[in-house]
Design a protein around this motif. Structure first.
Motif: not given
Length: 105
Positions: A41-64
């Motif tokens: 029952g989480y809002p769709v916008a929150l789910t989008g933010v969580v997934m965006a941050v997940y993939y941003m972490g994946l991208a920044f992790g590639g740099l590190y």
């Protein structure tokens, strides 16, 4: 010539197999996590933010990752990152995906 190709392929076969499994399981996690959040029952916008941050972490992790590989080696780095990813995936099972306001309403 065939023997040479076979001997060259053998050492990297395990690495390719592990990478394939890692990518496949990461893709499945990208599907399961939003579905569980929506079912809770989480809002769709929150789910989008969580997934965006997940993939941003994946991208920044590639740099590190380059620094980690140069420091400890590719085999140890692959093992450490695979273990870390497995631990995080197991931690999702311990989390209750319930919105904070749903218990008292």
């Amino acid at each position: 010539m065939a023997q040479t190709v076979r001997t060259l392929h053998a050492p990297v076969k395990a690495l390719f197999s592990g990478t394939t499994l890692l990518i496949a399981r990461n893709s499945l996690l990208g599907v399961i996590l939003p579905l569980r959040m929506e079912a809770a029952g989480y809002p769709v916008a929150l789910t989008g933010v969580v997934m965006a941050v997940y993939y941003m972490g994946l991208a920044f992790g590639g740099l590190y990752t380059k620094r980690v590989i140069l420091r400890i080696g590719h085999i140890r780095a692959f093992s450490a990152f695979a273990a870390l990813m497995a631990a995080v995936c197991l931690a999702y099972g311990f989390l209750s995906f319930q919105p904070h306001g749903s218990c008292c309403g």
